[in-house]
Design an enzyme around this catalytic site. Structure first.
Site, PDB file in Angstrom:
ATOM      1  CG  ASP A 160      10.194  85.410 -24.984  1.00  0.00           C
ATOM      2  OD1 ASP A 160      10.827  84.426 -25.854  1.00  0.00           O
ATOM      3  OD2 ASP A 160       8.939  85.274 -24.250  1.00  0.00           O
TER       4      ASP A 160
ATOM      5  CB  THR B 253       8.194  80.649 -24.376  1.00  0.00           C
ATOM      6  OG1 THR B 253       8.585  81.428 -25.718  1.00  0.00           O
ATOM      7  CG2 THR B 253       7.805  81.814 -23.378  1.00  0.00           C
TER       8      THR B 253
ATOM      9  CE  LYS C  29       5.731  85.260 -25.725  1.00  0.00           C
ATOM     10  NZ  LYS C  29       6.729  84.411 -26.191  1.00  0.00           N
TER      11      LYS C  29
ATOM     12  NE  ARG D  52       4.839  80.618 -23.775  1.00  0.00           N
ATOM     13  CZ  ARG D  52       3.914  81.108 -24.768  1.00  0.00           C
ATOM     14  NH1 ARG D  52       2.584  80.886 -24.346  1.00  0.00           N
ATOM     15  NH2 ARG D  52       4.495  81.507 -25.851  1.00  0.00           N
TER      16      ARG D  52
ATOM     17  CG  ASP E 225       9.181  85.140 -28.624  1.00  0.00           C
ATOM     18  OD1 ASP E 225      10.234  84.120 -29.066  1.00  0.00           O
ATOM     19  OD2 ASP E 225       7.898  84.863 -28.691  1.00  0.00           O
TER      20      ASP E 225
ATOM     21  CG  HIS F  17       8.159  84.325 -33.107  1.00  0.00           C
ATOM     22  ND1 HIS F  17       8.374  83.112 -33.641  1.00  0.00           N
ATOM     23  CD2 HIS F  17       8.039  84.233 -31.772  1.00  0.00           C
ATOM     24  CE1 HIS F  17       8.579  82.281 -32.649  1.00  0.00           C
ATOM     25  NE2 HIS F  17       8.245  82.943 -31.510  1.00  0.00           N
TER      26      HIS F  17
ATOM     27  CG  ASP G 217      12.289  82.498 -23.558  1.00  0.00           C
ATOM     28  OD1 ASP G 217      13.024  83.164 -24.179  1.00  0.00           O
ATOM     29  OD2 ASP G 217      10.974  82.413 -23.528  1.00  0.00           O
ATOM     30  CG  HIS G 218      13.399  80.329 -27.158  1.00  0.00           C
ATOM     31  ND1 HIS G 218      13.588  81.291 -28.069  1.00  0.00           N
ATOM     32  CD2 HIS G 218      12.135  80.451 -26.364  1.00  0.00           C
ATOM     33  CE1 HIS G 218      12.255  82.037 -28.045  1.00  0.00           C
ATOM     34  NE2 HIS G 218      11.354  81.721 -27.010  1.00  0.00           N
TER      35      HIS G 218
ATOM     36  CG  HIS H  51      11.838  79.651 -30.548  1.00  0.00           C
ATOM     37  ND1 HIS H  51      11.348  79.048 -29.457  1.00  0.00           N
ATOM     38  CD2 HIS H  51      11.189  80.795 -30.603  1.00  0.00           C
ATOM     39  CE1 HIS H  51      10.128  79.767 -29.024  1.00  0.00           C
ATOM     40  NE2 HIS H  51      10.106  80.943 -29.836  1.00  0.00           N
TER      41      HIS H  51
END
Length: 546
Positions: free
Chosen positions: A33, A74, A156, A158, A302, A306, A349-350, A487
């Protein structure tokens, strides 16, 4: 295996498999992530030989791999990787979006029809029901008459649910948020109760063992590929006086939502590997000649990104630690499934931009944009024009959702209203482009690259009435965004992510040919000789398959 056939002087190829016994016993799809592509190259010299370097040195590296839609979030990222299509078709247009019928934000995996397992929290009321299409894991289940096992795992929800698809045997995510239980949980979408091994894992207190001090893995003076340790660009945890190492998690946990501080450290990735290895063993993944699918999303990268941003010592340390986790995973797969019997792909995912204040200090244009203030400005302008309050309901995902019920009740010309809003938005210095959805729906193939990305990310039923994009290196202004990163965009820092293939049926090599995230699912489907996911629009990367 590629077979070639001649017909009327032309060369055609199709991908076939001699038998299911030739297929990998296990497909492992790894999503890291928020992994920018340059994390492969920037930290390369400090990686060991068994993690990232093993995949690159033994597998295939697609160096110019990108997302081809906006927004790069995400939920859409995980859905696109495994379905081979974009939000236009799979429907996951954000982590959350505004539901036009319910008139509220909905989460991409919320499902109030299911019951949580392993927790009483609503974090257990989750499923893939909002994803409109199949994944390659779904197609593998159908192809094998449901004999192939699919399991999705991520801190996570998701990141666990969307990759595994609709037919998964299980998806497990970690109950860490809002002082959660620290248990791996699921929902009745998949099963009636948690397997005994999951309950045993939760009772083992392994999660609690990661309440420990987070210091650098190696001498901090060797971390030459990141910026200064303590600075104003980074988050400071509640209870800390500065942002630098060390981070005393046991001391900080009570002020930072308990288990959540583990998820916000590299130890969330360690815990993920712990649980993955137990799942491989207990579910006997890759133990017969029917291909199983295991999806893994490492989410703590991720969260650290962040909090601290791409140039931080914390991000560098997190990736050096993740490198060791990958080595641990690959060694376990060698032993439990068999070296040369499984296939892995690794992507993200990004990506993410640098922290705006860091860029500004280095004379690179950037900024933060106050979306809430903008929505208030828009509604005030519309009230002056029509004497109707709150005609704009939401601005989520850089999309304006209008109240069409009020528009009808007051006989307002909707095109005139959209024009007024569009002109208002375009007047903001940090907004680069504004589009009405009626125009996006009609974009031709010859449109500019950003227009095609918006087209690919736009779902006619779920997306808003007006979409807008920011200038490069700009994202929303919020208390949690004034340090660290975010993002969402179609710029390279958000779209350029790794794509590595490794293992059975994969060539050794690399390419600078542009590939897209939606090419992964059809490539794995071609490798297995199964149907592509039902809405896949990506292309199989034939140069990857041996």
């Amino acid at each position: 295996m590629l077979k070639y056939f001649f017909l009327l002087g032309s060369l055609f190829f199709i991908t076939v498999s001699q038998s299911q016994n030739d297929n990998p016993k296990l497909i492992v799809g790894i999503v890291v992530d928020q992994m920018r592509y340059d994390y492969l190259t920037r930290f390369y010299n400090n990686y060991g030989e068994g993690g990232f370097k093993r995949i690159m040195n033994e597998g295939f590296n697609c160096k110019n791999n990108h997302f081809n839609y906006i927004p790069t979030k995400t939920g859409p990222g995980h859905a696109s990787i495994f379905t081979g299509t974009t939000p236009k078709h799979h429907g996951i247009i954000g982590n959350n979006w505004f539901d036009k019928e319910l008139k509220r934000d909905v989460n991409c995996v919320e499902d109030n029809s299911v019951t949580p397992l392993g927790t009483l929290s609503d974090d257990g009321k989750k499923s893939p029901v909002k994803m409109l299409v199949s994944t390659f894991a779904d197609e593998n289940r159908l192809f094998t008459q449901m004999k192939g096992i699919t399991i999705g795992i991520s801190v996570k929800r998701r990141g666990a649910i969307l990759p595994a698809g609709h037919t998964a045997n299980a998806a497990y995510w970690w109950d860490y948020d809002h002082n959660g239980t620290g248990h791996w949980i699921s929902s009745t979408f998949y099963m009636e109760e948690l397997p005994e091994w999951v309950t045993d894992f939760n009772n083992s207190k392994i999660a609690e063992s990661y309440f420990k001090t987070w210091n650098t893995l190696y001498d901090i003076n060797s971390y030459e590929d990141s910026g200064t340790d303590s600075n104003t660009y980074e988050r400071i945890f509640k209870g800390e006086k500065q942002s630098g190492f060390p981070h005393d998690l046991p001391k900080l946990k009570d002020k930072n939502d308990g288990f959540k501080i583990i998820a916000n450290s590299p130890f969330g990735n360690n815990l993920t590997t712990d649980f993955v290895l137990r799942a491989i063993k207990e579910e006997a993944l890759g133990k017969d000649n029917v291909t199983d699918v295991l999806t893994i999303s490492y989410s703590s990268t991720d969260k650290v990104g962040h909090d601290y941003g791409p140039n931080s010592k914390e991000v560098e340390d997190t990736y050096l630690r993740l490198d060791l986790e990958l080595e641990r995973l690959f060694k376990a797969l060698d032993n439990m499934v068999g070296k040369g019997e499984y296939t892995v792909f690794l992507t993200s995912d990004h990506g993410a931009p640098h922290v705006p204040s860091y860029l500004e200090d280095n004379k690179i244009p950037s900024g933060l944009f106050d979306l809430n203030a903008m929505l208030n400005d828009v509604n005030n302008l519309l009230y002056e024009q029509y004497k109707v309050s709150d005609l704009a309901l939401s601005r989520i995902n850089n999309q304006i959702y209008l109240d069409h019920q009020k528009i009808r009740e007051h006989n307002i010309d909707v095109q005139e209203l959209k024009t007024i809003v569009s002109r208002k938005l375009l007047a903001y210095k940090l907004i680069s482009n504004v589009y009405m959805t009626s125009a996006i729906n009609q974009f031709p193939e010859s449109s500019g690259y950003q227009e095609r990305m918006l087209f690919n990310g736009h779902n006619q039923k779920r997306s808003g009435d007006i979409l807008f994009t920011f200038n490069p290196e700009v994202f929303k202004d919020a208390p949690w965004n004034r340090t660290g990163t975010d993002h969402h965009s179609g710029y390279n820092y958000d779209t350029h992510v790794p794509l590595l293939f490794f293992g059975k049926g994969i060539k050794h090599g690399e390419t600078l040919t542009r590939t897209h995230i939606i090419d992964i699912a059809p490539t794995i489907s071609a490798l297995l000789g199964i149907s592509f996911p039902n809405a896949s629009i990506g292309q199989p990367l034939e140069f990857v398959i041996d």
